[in-house]
Write an enzyme that holds these catalytic residues in place. Structure first.
Site, PDB file in Angstrom:
ATOM      1  N   LYS A 104      67.002  65.891  15.597  1.00 20.00           N
ATOM      2  CA  LYS A 104      68.361  66.445  15.637  1.00 20.00           C
ATOM      3  C   LYS A 104      69.094  66.004  14.384  1.00 20.00           C
ATOM      4  CE  LYS A 104      70.939  68.931  18.440  1.00 20.00           C
ATOM      5  NZ  LYS A 104      70.570  69.876  19.503  1.00 20.00           N
ATOM      6  N   ASP A 148      73.242  74.417  16.395  1.00  9.38           N
ATOM      7  CA  ASP A 148      73.817  73.735  17.563  1.00  9.38           C
ATOM      8  C   ASP A 148      75.324  73.963  17.419  1.00  9.38           C
ATOM      9  OD1 ASP A 148      72.963  71.672  19.832  1.00  9.38           O
ATOM     10  OD2 ASP A 148      74.812  70.883  19.022  1.00  9.38           O
TER      11      ASP A 148
HETATM   12  P1  NDP Z   1      79.125  76.772  19.619  1.00 12.22           P
HETATM   13  O1  NDP Z   1      79.606  76.038  18.420  1.00 12.22           O
HETATM   14  O2  NDP Z   1      78.697  78.171  19.481  1.00 12.22           O
HETATM   15  O3  NDP Z   1      80.198  76.698  20.792  1.00 12.22           O
HETATM   16  C1  NDP Z   1      80.647  75.483  21.253  1.00 12.22           C
HETATM   17  C2  NDP Z   1      81.639  75.727  22.370  1.00 12.22           C
HETATM   18  O4  NDP Z   1      81.906  74.490  23.035  1.00 12.22           O
HETATM   19  C3  NDP Z   1      82.969  76.232  21.866  1.00 12.22           C
HETATM   20  O5  NDP Z   1      83.569  77.025  22.832  1.00 12.22           O
HETATM   21  C4  NDP Z   1      83.729  74.935  21.645  1.00 12.22           C
HETATM   22  O6  NDP Z   1      85.138  75.081  21.649  1.00 12.22           O
HETATM   23  C5  NDP Z   1      83.272  74.132  22.835  1.00 12.22           C
HETATM   24  N1  NDP Z   1      83.380  72.699  22.494  1.00 12.22           N
HETATM   25  C6  NDP Z   1      82.781  72.054  21.466  1.00 12.22           C
HETATM   26  N2  NDP Z   1      83.127  70.767  21.428  1.00 12.22           N
HETATM   27  C7  NDP Z   1      83.978  70.598  22.450  1.00 12.22           C
HETATM   28  C8  NDP Z   1      84.681  69.478  22.952  1.00 12.22           C
HETATM   29  N3  NDP Z   1      84.588  68.276  22.357  1.00 12.22           N
HETATM   30  N4  NDP Z   1      85.448  69.689  24.053  1.00 12.22           N
HETATM   31  C9  NDP Z   1      85.532  70.918  24.644  1.00 12.22           C
HETATM   32  N5  NDP Z   1      84.877  72.006  24.211  1.00 12.22           N
HETATM   33  C10 NDP Z   1      84.127  71.845  23.139  1.00 12.22           C
HETATM   34  O7  NDP Z   1      77.926  75.863  20.180  1.00 12.22           O
HETATM   35  P2  NDP Z   1      76.775  76.283  21.211  1.00 12.22           P
HETATM   36  O8  NDP Z   1      77.235  77.283  22.179  1.00 12.22           O
HETATM   37  O9  NDP Z   1      75.549  76.534  20.420  1.00 12.22           O
HETATM   38  O10 NDP Z   1      76.531  74.871  21.948  1.00 12.22           O
HETATM   39  C11 NDP Z   1      77.152  74.528  23.181  1.00 12.22           C
HETATM   40  C12 NDP Z   1      76.360  73.438  23.865  1.00 12.22           C
HETATM   41  O11 NDP Z   1      75.034  73.899  24.138  1.00 12.22           O
HETATM   42  C13 NDP Z   1      76.172  72.146  23.058  1.00 12.22           C
HETATM   43  O12 NDP Z   1      76.130  71.044  23.954  1.00 12.22           O
HETATM   44  C14 NDP Z   1      74.794  72.321  22.443  1.00 12.22           C
HETATM   45  O13 NDP Z   1      74.202  71.085  22.104  1.00 12.22           O
HETATM   46  C15 NDP Z   1      74.078  73.013  23.576  1.00 12.22           C
HETATM   47  N6  NDP Z   1      72.862  73.765  23.255  1.00 12.22           N
HETATM   48  C16 NDP Z   1      72.871  74.734  22.283  1.00 12.22           C
HETATM   49  C17 NDP Z   1      71.735  75.456  22.022  1.00 12.22           C
HETATM   50  C18 NDP Z   1      71.694  76.571  21.033  1.00 12.22           C
HETATM   51  O14 NDP Z   1      70.657  77.199  20.897  1.00 12.22           O
HETATM   52  N7  NDP Z   1      72.774  76.879  20.337  1.00 12.22           N
HETATM   53  C19 NDP Z   1      70.468  75.165  22.725  1.00 12.22           C
HETATM   54  C20 NDP Z   1      70.596  74.191  23.772  1.00 12.22           C
HETATM   55  C21 NDP Z   1      71.745  73.516  24.001  1.00 12.22           C
HETATM   56  P3  NDP Z   1      85.964  74.938  20.295  1.00 12.22           P
HETATM   57  O15 NDP Z   1      85.798  76.240  19.588  1.00 12.22           O
HETATM   58  O16 NDP Z   1      87.352  74.676  20.735  1.00 12.22           O
HETATM   59  O17 NDP Z   1      85.373  73.788  19.530  1.00 12.22           O
HETATM   60  O1  2IT Z   2      69.849  71.545  21.848  1.00 10.54           O
HETATM   61  C1  2IT Z   2      69.030  72.417  21.514  1.00 10.54           C
HETATM   62  O2  2IT Z   2      67.980  72.578  22.128  1.00 10.54           O
HETATM   63  C2  2IT Z   2      69.349  73.273  20.370  1.00 10.54           C
HETATM   64  N1  2IT Z   2      70.432  73.157  19.811  1.00 10.54           N
HETATM   65  C3  2IT Z   2      68.330  74.260  19.872  1.00 10.54           C
HETATM   66  C4  2IT Z   2      67.332  73.578  18.971  1.00 10.54           C
HETATM   67  C5  2IT Z   2      66.358  74.480  18.267  1.00 10.54           C
HETATM   68  O3  2IT Z   2      65.585  73.938  17.482  1.00 10.54           O
HETATM   69  O4  2IT Z   2      66.343  75.696  18.483  1.00 10.54           O
END
Ligand code: NDP
Ligand code: 2IT
Length: 450
Positions: A129, A169
């Site tokens: 990561k 992420d």
């Molecule tokens: P994005 O940046 O696309 O979206 C993040 C979302 O979460 C936004 O709505 C953001 O709001 C909100 N957010 C972020 N930080 C905070 C906080 N401190 N408090 C409240 N809301 C918050 O990210 P993703 O959708 O990609 O990721 C969301 C989650 O999913 C994370 O935990 C990530 O690690 C996990 N994840 C992502 C994957 C991927 O493929 N993208 C895969 C697996 C897990 P704001 O705009 O206000 O910051």
């Molecule tokens: O938390 C996660 O699994 C991710 N942000 C996706 C990682 C990846 O390599 O696609």
């Protein structure tokens, strides 16, 4: 004493000593070690080979300076990270997070969990990561580009398509991956699958953008079918966040016949009793990079409430936290339980605090932990790597079908492991153990080499 096993207690004490002041990392390690009690009791060879002592210590931790020039001509300095946690079963793999809260603890908790998650997918990927405390919010495209180029100028010496393959992420989507990939290609003069989540014109996979959210719903549906003989159809769903994971979780939930009534960002949440109009959310978040508050101004009957935690007070059958770590605490869990929630599945990484997880399990609420429930994103990244290696691409339907198969398998592997180790239905324990076993087997085969 936190642990029954003296070996686990010693491992945990050492981790606490070495990583003092890193609460998220210690939280993630403690949860995994708690799951291992029945494993160490049944398999003394693991302690003998020091497998668990080794698995909690990253193979490599890289920290670096990232300097760039903002639009006003001022030099800015951020801190960049990459943790290469475990490569026993494949190249390091995991996302990059750009958010002001990023620090060593956050990167290490994410890298640690990624090892088990990636193993659960069944694909050959180790865990890693990275990220930076750079805040993309309010920055121009030019500023984001210059940051990403500077970040990759250092990161590129540590990664490679057979070494370490980063992805997106929080704060890293197609725009950032494009800037980073362009810089890597320029510096190395090679066009390889070194990042995933790439654009479709330069080696990305169809369905990667949708994969985490879709996968979360495939997992949740299978969990409800197998453990409650029911399904998503007709259920009321609350989804926190409004980023990549939340948007495509909402899309698939709606396709499966559920009604999603709320979404959020870090400022507040929207409630729409008619069901979220996802086209409006996509326009606000994906096109305009705006705030979720806008939704209430555009959709009649919708409400906006300040403060993101209030979203858990909305009555629902299924709650899917898809924003960030520790966003759902014991107090919120108690309200969800009181309101009759039947299932919780984690789209974000570690969104439920340990006491919230304990409350759900005690109340008999189905609970799908992040490592299992959100593995669809990295699984599809693995499929993107496979397509890049083949110099070929599958159709959306082909990738989506493989994703679904992987998520269904992850549920069953976690469920079966929970049964085998005496905690039937405890998917936290089952996912941790099922993910661990493959890594442990590979490490045993290597001897004490790393
Ligand atoms: P994005 O940046 O696309 O979206 C993040 C979302 O979460 C936004 O709505 C953001 O709001 C909100 N957010 C972020 N930080 C905070 C906080 N401190 N408090 C409240 N809301 C918050 O990210 P993703 O959708 O990609 O990721 C969301 C989650 O999913 C994370 O935990 C990530 O690690 C996990 N994840 C992502 C994957 C991927 O493929 N993208 C895969 C697996 C897990 P704001 O705009 O206000 O910051
Ligand atoms: O938390 C996660 O699994 C991710 N942000 C996706 C990682 C990846 O390599 O696609």
């Amino acid at each position: 004493m936190d642990f029954k096993s003296e070996y686990l207690q010693n491992v945990y004490d050492t981790v606490c000593r070495r990583n003092a002041g890193e609460p998220e990392f210690l939280q993630a390690v403690k949860e995994v070690l708690e799951s291992f009690e029945p494993v160490v009791a049944q398999k003394p060879e693991l302690a003998k080979a020091g497998i668990i002592d080794r698995i909690v210590e990253p193979e490599r931790f890289i920290q670096f300076r990232v300097s760039w020039v903002d639009d006003a001509g001022k030099v800015q300095v951020n801190r960049g990270y990459r943790v290469q946690f475990n490569s026993a079963i494949g190249p390091y793999k995991g996302g990059l997070r750009l958010h002001p809260s990023v620090n060593a603890s956050i990167i290490k908790f994410l890298g640690f969990e990624q090892c088990f998650k990636n193993s659960l997918t069944g694909l050959p990927m180790g865990g890693g990561k990275g990220g930076s405390d750079f805040d993309p919010k309010g920055k121009s495209d030019g500023e984001v580009m210059r940051f990403c180029q500077s970040f990759m100028t250092e990161l590129c010496r540590h990664i490679g398509p057979d070494t370490d393959v980063p992805a997106g992420d929080i704060g890293v989507g197609a725009r950032e991956i494009g800037y980073m990939y362009g810089q890597y290609k320029r510096m190395r003069n090679e066009h390889t699958g070194v990042l995933t989540g790439k654009g479709l014109s330069y080696g990305g996979s169809l369905a990667r953008k949708e994969a985490t959210g879709y996968g979360l719903l495939y997992f949740t549906d299978e969990m409800i079918r197998c453990m409650k003989n029911d399904s998503i159809k007709g259920k009321t769903v609350v989804i926190s966040g409004s980023g990549n994971v939340a948007i495509y979780a909402t899309q698939k939930a709606q396709e499966l016949g559920a009604k999603v009534v709320a979404m959020s960002d870090s400022n507040g949440y929207i409630y729409d009793s008619k069901g979220i109009d996802l086209g409006t959310v996509k326009q606000i978040k994906e096109v305009e990079r705006g705030r979720i508050k806008e939704y209430a101004a555009r959709v009649s009957g919708a409400e906006y409430h300040e403060g993101c935690r209030g979203i858990w007070t909305i009555p629902c059958d299924i709650a899917l936290p898809c924003a960030t770590q520790n966003e759902l605490d014991a107090e919120s869990a108690a309200v969800l339980i009181k309101n009759g929630v039947m299932a919780v599945a984690e789209g974000a990484n570690m969104p439920s605090t340990p006491d919230a997880v304990a409350a759900f399990q005690k109340a008999g609420v189905l609970f799908g932990p992040a490592k299992a429930a959100n593995a669809g994103g990295v699984a599809t990244s693995g499929l993107e790597m496979a397509q890049n290696s083949m110099r070929y691409s599958w159709t959306f339907e082909e990738v989506d079908a493989k994703l679904k198969g992987i998520m269904v398998n992850i549920f069953h592997n976690a469920y079966n492991a929970s049964k085998e180790f005496g905690g039937e239905g405890n998917l936290v324990m089952g996912a941790n153990i099922a993910g661990f076993m493959k890594i442990a087997e590979a490490m045993l085969a290597y001897g004490v080499s790393f």
